[in-house]
Structure formats: C-alpha cells, structure tokens
Design a protein around this motif. Structure first.
Motif, PDB file in Angstrom:
ATOM      1  N   ILE A  24       0.878  -1.169   0.000  1.00  0.00           N
ATOM      2  CA  ILE A  24       0.000   0.000   0.000  1.00  0.00           C
ATOM      3  C   ILE A  24       0.915   1.219   0.000  1.00  0.00           C
ATOM      4  O   ILE A  24       1.693   1.421   0.939  1.00  0.00           O
ATOM      5  N   ARG A  25       0.810   2.022  -1.051  1.00  0.00           N
ATOM      6  CA  ARG A  25       1.733   3.143  -1.230  1.00  0.00           C
ATOM      7  C   ARG A  25       1.022   4.461  -0.938  1.00  0.00           C
ATOM      8  O   ARG A  25      -0.005   4.777  -1.532  1.00  0.00           O
ATOM      9  N   ILE A  26       1.588   5.228  -0.008  1.00  0.00           N
ATOM     10  CA  ILE A  26       1.063   6.544   0.359  1.00  0.00           C
ATOM     11  C   ILE A  26       2.157   7.545  -0.006  1.00  0.00           C
ATOM     12  O   ILE A  26       3.242   7.528   0.591  1.00  0.00           O
ATOM     13  N   SER A  27       1.887   8.406  -0.988  1.00  0.00           N
ATOM     14  CA  SER A  27       2.961   9.190  -1.595  1.00  0.00           C
ATOM     15  C   SER A  27       2.630  10.664  -1.697  1.00  0.00           C
ATOM     16  O   SER A  27       1.468  11.060  -1.808  1.00  0.00           O
ATOM     17  N   THR A  28       3.681  11.472  -1.691  1.00  0.00           N
ATOM     18  CA  THR A  28       3.640  12.864  -2.122  1.00  0.00           C
ATOM     19  C   THR A  28       4.671  13.008  -3.239  1.00  0.00           C
ATOM     20  O   THR A  28       5.221  12.010  -3.711  1.00  0.00           O
ATOM     21  N   GLU A  29       4.944  14.223  -3.663  1.00  0.00           N
ATOM     22  CA  GLU A  29       5.944  14.411  -4.718  1.00  0.00           C
ATOM     23  C   GLU A  29       7.335  13.979  -4.274  1.00  0.00           C
ATOM     24  O   GLU A  29       8.156  13.569  -5.087  1.00  0.00           O
ATOM     25  N   LYS A  30       7.608  14.037  -2.951  1.00  0.00           N
ATOM     26  CA  LYS A  30       8.959  13.736  -2.476  1.00  0.00           C
ATOM     27  C   LYS A  30       9.026  12.636  -1.425  1.00  0.00           C
ATOM     28  O   LYS A  30      10.126  12.269  -1.011  1.00  0.00           O
ATOM     29  N   HIS A 132      -6.513   5.937   8.585  1.00  0.00           N
ATOM     30  CA  HIS A 132      -6.630   6.947   7.528  1.00  0.00           C
ATOM     31  C   HIS A 132      -5.270   7.596   7.302  1.00  0.00           C
ATOM     32  O   HIS A 132      -4.585   7.971   8.254  1.00  0.00           O
ATOM     33  N   TYR A 133      -4.909   7.745   6.036  1.00  0.00           N
ATOM     34  CA  TYR A 133      -3.710   8.479   5.639  1.00  0.00           C
ATOM     35  C   TYR A 133      -4.106   9.444   4.528  1.00  0.00           C
ATOM     36  O   TYR A 133      -4.630   9.013   3.493  1.00  0.00           O
ATOM     37  N   VAL A 134      -3.866  10.734   4.733  1.00  0.00           N
ATOM     38  CA  VAL A 134      -4.132  11.721   3.692  1.00  0.00           C
ATOM     39  C   VAL A 134      -2.798  12.327   3.279  1.00  0.00           C
ATOM     40  O   VAL A 134      -2.043  12.816   4.126  1.00  0.00           O
ATOM     41  N   SER A 135      -2.518  12.280   1.982  1.00  0.00           N
ATOM     42  CA  SER A 135      -1.247  12.800   1.468  1.00  0.00           C
ATOM     43  C   SER A 135      -1.502  14.027   0.604  1.00  0.00           C
ATOM     44  O   SER A 135      -2.431  14.053  -0.211  1.00  0.00           O
ATOM     45  N   TYR A 136      -0.683  15.037   0.799  1.00  0.00           N
ATOM     46  CA  TYR A 136      -0.758  16.288   0.050  1.00  0.00           C
ATOM     47  C   TYR A 136       0.481  16.338  -0.839  1.00  0.00           C
ATOM     48  O   TYR A 136       1.597  16.564  -0.354  1.00  0.00           O
ATOM     49  N   LYS A 138       1.880  18.218  -3.408  1.00  0.00           N
ATOM     50  CA  LYS A 138       2.770  19.354  -3.615  1.00  0.00           C
ATOM     51  C   LYS A 138       3.401  19.813  -2.306  1.00  0.00           C
ATOM     52  O   LYS A 138       4.577  20.204  -2.272  1.00  0.00           O
ATOM     53  N   GLU A 139       2.630  19.786  -1.227  1.00  0.00           N
ATOM     54  CA  GLU A 139       3.130  20.273   0.063  1.00  0.00           C
ATOM     55  C   GLU A 139       3.965  19.235   0.807  1.00  0.00           C
ATOM     56  O   GLU A 139       4.593  19.559   1.823  1.00  0.00           O
ATOM     57  N   ASN A 140       3.969  17.996   0.349  1.00  0.00           N
ATOM     58  CA  ASN A 140       4.751  16.917   0.965  1.00  0.00           C
ATOM     59  C   ASN A 140       4.422  16.735   2.450  1.00  0.00           C
ATOM     60  O   ASN A 140       5.303  16.595   3.301  1.00  0.00           O
ATOM     61  N   ILE A 141       3.136  16.743   2.721  1.00  0.00           N
ATOM     62  CA  ILE A 141       2.612  16.520   4.067  1.00  0.00           C
ATOM     63  C   ILE A 141       1.755  15.259   4.041  1.00  0.00           C
ATOM     64  O   ILE A 141       1.002  15.016   3.094  1.00  0.00           O
ATOM     65  N   ILE A 142       1.873  14.470   5.102  1.00  0.00           N
ATOM     66  CA  ILE A 142       0.993  13.320   5.308  1.00  0.00           C
ATOM     67  C   ILE A 142       0.370  13.457   6.690  1.00  0.00           C
ATOM     68  O   ILE A 142       1.063  13.779   7.661  1.00  0.00           O
ATOM     69  N   LYS A 143      -0.933  13.241   6.769  1.00  0.00           N
ATOM     70  CA  LYS A 143      -1.558  13.205   8.090  1.00  0.00           C
ATOM     71  C   LYS A 143      -2.279  11.870   8.247  1.00  0.00           C
ATOM     72  O   LYS A 143      -2.759  11.281   7.276  1.00  0.00           O
ATOM     73  N   THR A 144      -2.323  11.392   9.479  1.00  0.00           N
ATOM     74  CA  THR A 144      -2.895  10.083   9.746  1.00  0.00           C
ATOM     75  C   THR A 144      -3.687  10.102  11.044  1.00  0.00           C
ATOM     76  O   THR A 144      -3.364  10.845  11.967  1.00  0.00           O
ATOM     77  N   TRP A 145      -4.748   9.312  11.077  1.00  0.00           N
ATOM     78  CA  TRP A 145      -5.532   9.127  12.302  1.00  0.00           C
ATOM     79  C   TRP A 145      -6.215   7.777  12.221  1.00  0.00           C
ATOM     80  O   TRP A 145      -6.178   7.091  11.188  1.00  0.00           O
ATOM     81  N   SER A 146      -6.831   7.364  13.309  1.00  0.00           N
ATOM     82  CA  SER A 146      -7.469   6.047  13.359  1.00  0.00           C
ATOM     83  C   SER A 146      -8.898   6.173  13.874  1.00  0.00           C
ATOM     84  O   SER A 146      -9.239   7.119  14.585  1.00  0.00           O
ATOM     85  N   GLU A 147      -9.726   5.200  13.487  1.00  0.00           N
ATOM     86  CA  GLU A 147     -11.086   5.067  13.995  1.00  0.00           C
ATOM     87  C   GLU A 147     -11.229   3.673  14.593  1.00  0.00           C
ATOM     88  O   GLU A 147     -10.912   2.678  13.941  1.00  0.00           O
ATOM     89  N   ILE A 148     -11.702   3.623  15.821  1.00  0.00           N
ATOM     90  CA  ILE A 148     -11.789   2.367  16.568  1.00  0.00           C
ATOM     91  C   ILE A 148     -13.254   2.093  16.884  1.00  0.00           C
ATOM     92  O   ILE A 148     -13.958   2.984  17.376  1.00  0.00           O
ATOM     93  N   THR A 149     -13.705   0.884  16.607  1.00  0.00           N
ATOM     94  CA  THR A 149     -15.074   0.514  16.945  1.00  0.00           C
ATOM     95  C   THR A 149     -15.127  -0.981  17.227  1.00  0.00           C
ATOM     96  O   THR A 149     -14.160  -1.715  16.990  1.00  0.00           O
ATOM     97  N   HIS A 150     -16.261  -1.446  17.752  1.00  0.00           N
ATOM     98  CA  HIS A 150     -16.406  -2.874  18.051  1.00  0.00           C
ATOM     99  C   HIS A 150     -17.890  -3.228  18.112  1.00  0.00           C
ATOM    100  O   HIS A 150     -18.768  -2.341  18.196  1.00  0.00           O
ATOM    101  N   GLN A 151     -18.153  -4.528  18.100  1.00  0.00           N
ATOM    102  CA  GLN A 151     -19.513  -5.049  18.236  1.00  0.00           C
ATOM    103  C   GLN A 151     -19.554  -6.143  19.303  1.00  0.00           C
ATOM    104  O   GLN A 151     -20.271  -7.139  19.162  1.00  0.00           O
ATOM    105  N   GLU A 152     -18.757  -5.955  20.367  1.00  0.00           N
ATOM    106  CA  GLU A 152     -18.810  -6.925  21.460  1.00  0.00           C
ATOM    107  C   GLU A 152     -20.123  -6.779  22.232  1.00  0.00           C
ATOM    108  O   GLU A 152     -20.857  -5.792  22.078  1.00  0.00           O
TER     109      GLU A 152
END
Length: 721
Positions: A24-30, A132-136, A138-152
């Motif tokens: 799984i490739r998460i890329s910016t220009e650099k 989640h990974y969002v890559s920008y 031109k700006e060479n920024i990556i931001k990441t966060w997570s979502e946690i859930t369950h059905q116990e």
C-alpha cells in the motif's frame, strides 16, 4: 490489492487470507510511505523516506525477520514487547488483540490530495480499526488518524489509542523539542535519543501548550539543522492532552507514537460507537528543517488554518493603554488613534462586562457577558458604530469557557463548573473551567458569540482567551465516567468552534489562551491566528517566534508592539512584531511625535508588503540560538519580491559579523536592495542600500546586515527588476 471499503461493524466477518504480499503506497511528490500486507495477513511499515522513482521495484522491498515487527498499528499483548499504538480490555477481561488486514481503498479527494483508508479487524473479537492516511502531493505533508469501533456484547475499555506510529532505522537519532513555560513558550532544545523511551506530553486539559508544545523534529544520523540532513517534523492536531513517545529499541530502531495522552483517560467504548483519534501531521526532508518548515506553512495556508489564503487585520488593542480602567470617552480616543495610526481595527480587551459583579479586575464577573452599564452605557452597538465613524473596524475580547465563582452564572449554575466535590477548590487566576462535556454549557458558550453577532452584525473580530488549564478535575455532568472528562471536554470545545465557523464562516478570530496555550492545527481550523505569548519583550519574542514558525505560518502568529522592554527602541519592538500578523498594544500618548510618525510609516510599509510577508515562503537564515544575531526572510512564490529581517540581540563589540546569505531568490534575476522602516530623519548606513545585485550574488555572497549594536534591527526590501 484493493477491495471496496466495507462498513466497520461488518469487517470482523470478512477477514480473508492473502496468498501473496501486497503493498500500500502513500505518496507525495517527495515522500513515500510504503505499508506491506505480509503473508500473516497483518500490515507492516516497509519503507518511509524519499519517494521511490520506480514503482515496479516495490515488490523487491524486503525486511529482515527481526524487523518485521514494524506493525502499522500494533496492539498490546502480542509478540511486540515495546510500546503499542493501541491497548484494549475486551468485555470478557482479555487484554490482547491482533489486527488483520481486511481491505483498503485509495481515493482522490481533490487535485493533489489523496486519502488511503485501511480496514483492520481482530479474528477472535469483533473489534475493528480503520487507519486513515491523507497525502498532500505538492506540500509533501501526510496526516494520519485512526477510527476504533467494536460489536462486542458489552462495552470495552481502550487505554491507548494512538493517531499514528512511524518507524526509522538510522545510526543515531536527535530529538528537538519545543518547551518552556508561560511567557517562555516554544524554546528549542536538542538531545540524542538512546535506548529507551523519551516522552513529551501535556496534562493541561484544553490548552495544548505551556510546559511543552505539540511539535517535534527528529534529526536522523545528525541533529536537525536548517539546510542539511534528513529530518522528520511532526505535530498533533489536538487542543487537549497530547503525548509523543520516542522509543529506541534493542535493535537501534526508533518508534514514534503520537496521539492523545491516555493519562486518566481509559475510555469505555460502547458497541457500535466510533472513537476517532486526532490527526498526526508530518513531513520528511532530505535537506534540513527549512524545507520541512515551508512544507508545513504551505499546507497550513492551503488546507488547515481558517481563511488561510485570506487577509489579516492590523489592529490597536487597548489593554496596555488602559487595562480595566476605561470608559466610552477613553475608547473613542483610542479609536481615533487607531485611525491615525493606519491600522484596520480597534480591539477592546477585558473589562467591558458584568453588572452585579463588575469586571474591574480578574477576580469577578467572568461569564456574565452583559455590557457593564456604568462603563459603557451605549453598549457594544455604540462602540461598533463609533469605530465605523472613525474609519476602523471593531473587535472584542471574550473568555467564554471560564467562570469566576463571583459571578451571576456561577450562582445560577454551580454545576456547570469543573470542580471537585467535598474538597477545597483550587483556583487558577481566580477562575474555573466550565464543563464543556455538558451540552448545555456548549450552548451557553456558543451563545456568547452568537448573541454578540446578532446584536452587532458589523462586529469584525473576536479575541478568544482561555487563561487557565483545567483544575479540580471532576465533571458533575459525566458523573461516574470521570475518565472521559479530558476527551469529552476537548470534543465539547470543538463542537462550539464548529458551530461558530458554520454560522460565521468569515469571522476572524484569535486564539489568545494566555499566550501560546493553544497553538495546534486542529484549533487553527476554526481560528485565523493565535497569540504566541503574553511575553512581548522583543528579545524574548525573537526566540518564541523562531520556535513557533518552525511549524506555524506567520500569518497565523499574532505579534504586537507593546510597552514591554523600554530599553529597546520603538523601532526594534516594531520590527520584531512586523515579522508576523502585526498589531499594537501600546499607549500611543507615551510616544514622542517622531516615534508616532515612525509607527504610522511602519503600518504603511506592512500593508504594502503584507502579501509577501504573510503568504511568502519563509526562510530561517540565522538562528538566535547560534549567537547574538538572528535573521529570517520571506519571498513571493514568483521570486519577484522579498523582505529580509535582521536583528542584533546582545552582540559584543569585538564579535566578528558575517554576511547573511539569502535564500529563495532567482539566481538569474537582478534585485534592488533597499532598507526600509527607518526612523524619521535617519538615513540607512547599509553598504548595499539602493544597490543592485543578482540573486546569485545575494545567495552566495550575501549582505552585511548585522552590526555590533545591542537590540538593533533592519528590514530590507528586495525587489526584482
């Protein structure tokens, strides 16, 4: 390998074994972040570094077995014995999970911006994590966060919930942190990371910084420097308690974990409830922190801060001229001074409200947001109207999340304040925090802004203060769920911010919060700027502004000319403030006629060059930490205009003074060099003044802009011919 993203509650039932490894490739220009779905169906970080030029070679990426534990989101209790990203106690008491790949999706959200979503699930418990990974690009920024859930069957407890985890392998690691105290924010220091853990965290509630700021730099193989070396720069978008953990393991690998500080915050997660972590934002540079800083600045202006591409208002604040002692006549005179100064706005600070408990000092009246009739019989409408007649806009100070016990609101709603039952109450600055986990309190706080705006549609600006951390940690509203307080309080603050932005999308607002207490990128989604520090001594501000501007663009950093440090000239104080979003908080009547004339000229210069300063590319040229001088510059994207700032702090007369080599110019263009912001009647003694040089010369030879004078400054305008 891709599959359609499936709704989180059903992921548990759809885990399949992958016969071959997938990348799984998460890329910016650099930058490339490469994640691998391994043969055991779990997701690992395979590569993080400069962008790989030949995609077909991804399949050749290998990692030794003992490094295959670089799991993208490791859970406690497994085979990795180091700090996990995620810790859970299932409803049956089991404290172990393993997360397996289910599917992933890559989608283009807008030109140059891509989001990668990876769904993971436990194969024994119905627990799901979405990364989640969002890559920008031109700006060479990556931001990441997570979502946690369950059905116990019953709620589970999550005790760690990182936003992201990154791994590095280098010979040595050097951490630069940003720490200090009130009035000493964003002080930079560097240390080598050796075996074990280094933690930077906050426990202040909803003020992201006093002791520690939510930023860091990691120099790989060498300390982070301005123009050379590989560096990681990261920050967390969270106004509440944060934590960065840097762990060097026994194989000399570095693990970087970023997220909410789980201190006193074990979270009871109900079945079907989604726990969303804050955004961790990072960039990598192979050429030092300068490039990484410009990545952050461009990304913030384009995507993050409120009205990031818009204008900013210059202003005159009344605080240091009057403190609490003012009336309509005094304010009218100050409005006239603001108009004569040439600023856009007059800002009324603390002390305008409270009747039963008049706000004549900081011990009473806070939260009683009614105009003090004895001071201001015409109310806010009269002030807005008068300012407009004088030719300036009108802004106002509020501190709506806080309450003085000596107030009508506290008498009516003591249960709205955060305070411990049955114990003596500790007061920070004679006030308490309102319980923002309570929806009724959220409505009240939103109403402070909403009521003022409905009464005064021409109100142009809010200075939103927050002068205390959360103390006496107990929520009457949450009752038995006290371990949710820090998180739910922060979420409540965001609920209010969102409502204000939705209802008043073009309203400029400053995060004041007792100086740099709120300086994170999540809060700046809703505010146009923040107040860097209550310390406005220009010498101290050179260090504070240097630190904050490593991450934050200067158009989001408010700086004012004030009374602090009378040994510094009005020129030096003004030149330091003109690095940022510019204003005055000073009694102009205490200035000489010559000084007032200088201030008017400085405002004109700032308005003329504002686009270059606030929207230009910033270059940190000479660090104040490396001697008795400092210098920065701003260059327009087309390299037609630049503004250079040079400051002598406390040099010794015998010091050798070296030329400053400029950056960001076009080497083929010719540029005129002109010193501006001189005191009336004073001529420039800059050797290069009014001369023409090539960009090549200015970047390789430089300009002799420093002197051996104490607290001396220069601003130099550089114009392409």
């Amino acid at each position: 390998m891709k599959k359609a993203v499936i709704l989180l509650p059903f992921l548990f039932f759809l885990i399949t074994t992958i016969s071959s490894q997938a990348y799984i490739r998460i890329s910016t220009e650099k930058i490339d972040l490469i994640l691998k779905v391994s043969s055991n169906n779990r997701v690992y970080q395979s590569y993080l570094g400069s962008r790989l030029q030949h995609p077909e070679e991804l399949q050749t990426l290998t990692r030794a077995t003992d490094r295959d534990v670089w799991e993208a989101y490791p859970v406690s209790g497994g085979e990795d014995f180091f700090e996990p990203a995620f810790a859970i106690r299932h409803h049956d008491g089991n404290m172990t999970s393993f997360l397996y790949y289910v599917s992933h999706e890559v989608r283009q959200t807008e030109p140059g911006v891509a989001e990668t979503i990876i769904d993971l699930a436990d194969n024994r418990y119905p627990v799901n994590v979405r990364l989640h990974y969002v890559s920008y690009a031109k700006e060479n920024i990556i931001k990441t966060w997570s979502e946690i859930t369950h059905q116990e069957k019953k709620p589970v407890t999550i005790s760690q919930y990182a936003s992201g985890m990154l791994y590095f392998q280098a010979n040595r690691y050097y951490l630069t942190e940003f720490s200090g105290n009130w009035a000493q924010e964003a002080q930079m220091s560097t240390q080598e990371l050796l075996f074990g853990k280094k933690v930077i965290d906050s426990k202040l509630g909803t003020r992201a910084a006093i002791q520690a700021n939510p930023y860091f730099q990691i120099g790989l193989d060498q300390p982070a420097s301005l123009n050379q070396g590989k560096v990681l720069m990261g920050t967390l978008g969270w106004t509440g308690n944060f934590r960065f953990t840097f762990e060097v393991d026994n194989k000399r690998n570095l693990r970087v974990i970023s997220g909410i500080n789980p201190y006193a915050s074990d979270y009871l997660l109900k079945p079907g409830e989604v726990f969303t972590t804050p955004e961790f934002i990072f960039t990598l540079s192979e050429t030092g922190t300068g490039e990484a800083t410009r990545n952050f600045h461009a990304w913030a202006r384009n995507y993050q801060i409120k009205d990031g591409k818009g204008d900013r208002l210059t202003l005159l604040n009344n605080w240091e001229a009057t403190f609490f002692d003012f009336d309509e006549n005094k304010l009218e005179n100050l409005m006239q001074e603001a108009a004569q100064l040439g600023v856009d706005m007059f800002l009324l600070d603390d002390g305008w409200f409270g009747n039963k408990y008049p706000r004549v000092d900081d011990r009473a009246g806070l939260s009683d947001w009614e105009v003090m009739k004895s001071k201001l019989p015409g109310g806010v409408p009269y002030l807005v109207k008068t300012a407009k007649e004088k030719g300036v806009k009108f802004g106002i100070w509020i501190e709506p999340e806080m309450v003085n016990p000596q107030s009508e609101l506290f008498e009516k709603h003591p249960d709205w304040a955060i305070r411990l039952p049955g114990r003596e109450t500790y007061y920070e600055r004679s006030q308490l925090a309102l319980d923002m986990s309570n929806p009724e309190v959220q409505d009240f706080v939103f109403g402070v802004v909403d009521n003022l705006m409905k009464e005064n549609p021409d109100l142009a600006y809010f200075k939103w203060d927050c002068n205390s951390p959360i103390t006496n940690i107990y929520s009457p509203y949450l009752k038995e769920k006290q371990n949710h307080l820090y998180i739910e309080h922060t979420r409540g603050v965001y609920n209010v911010f969102k409502r204000i932005k939705e209802n008043y999308p073009h309203l400029p607002m400053m995060l004041c919060s007792s100086g740099g207490g709120r300086c994170d990128f999540e809060a700046l989604k809703y505010f146009t700027e923040f107040w860097c520090s209550d310390n406005t001594d220009p010498v101290a501000r050179l260090y504070i502004q240097w630190g904050f501007s490593q991450f934050i663009p200067v158009k989001a950093m408010a700086a004012h000319v004030t009374e602090q440090n009378h040994t510094a000239s009005i020129k030096f104080r003004t030149d330091v403030a003109m690095m940022c979003k510019f204003g005055f908080d000073i009694d102009l009547n205490k200035l000489t006629g010559e000084e007032r004339e200088f201030c008017r000229m400085a405002v004109n210069n700032y308005h003329r060059l504002k686009k270059t300063i606030l929207d230009g590319e910033m270059y940190h040229l000479v660090s104040p930490y490396e001697g008795d001088h400092t210098s920065v510059m701003f260059t327009t994207p087309g390299k037609e205009k630049a503004v250079l700032y040079a400051y002598d702090i406390f040099p010794k007369r015998e010091d050798s003074v070296l030329p400053v080599k400029l950056q960001g110019l076009d080497p083929a263009k010719k540029y005129k060099v002109e010193e501006i912001n001189l005191m009336p009647g004073v001529s420039s003694n800059l050797k290069a003044n009014n001369r023409i040089f090539s960009g090549d010369y200015l970047m390789k030879i430089g300009l002799e802009v420093f002197t051996t004078q104490r607290m001396h400054s220069r601003i130099i305008e550089i114009t392409a011919l």
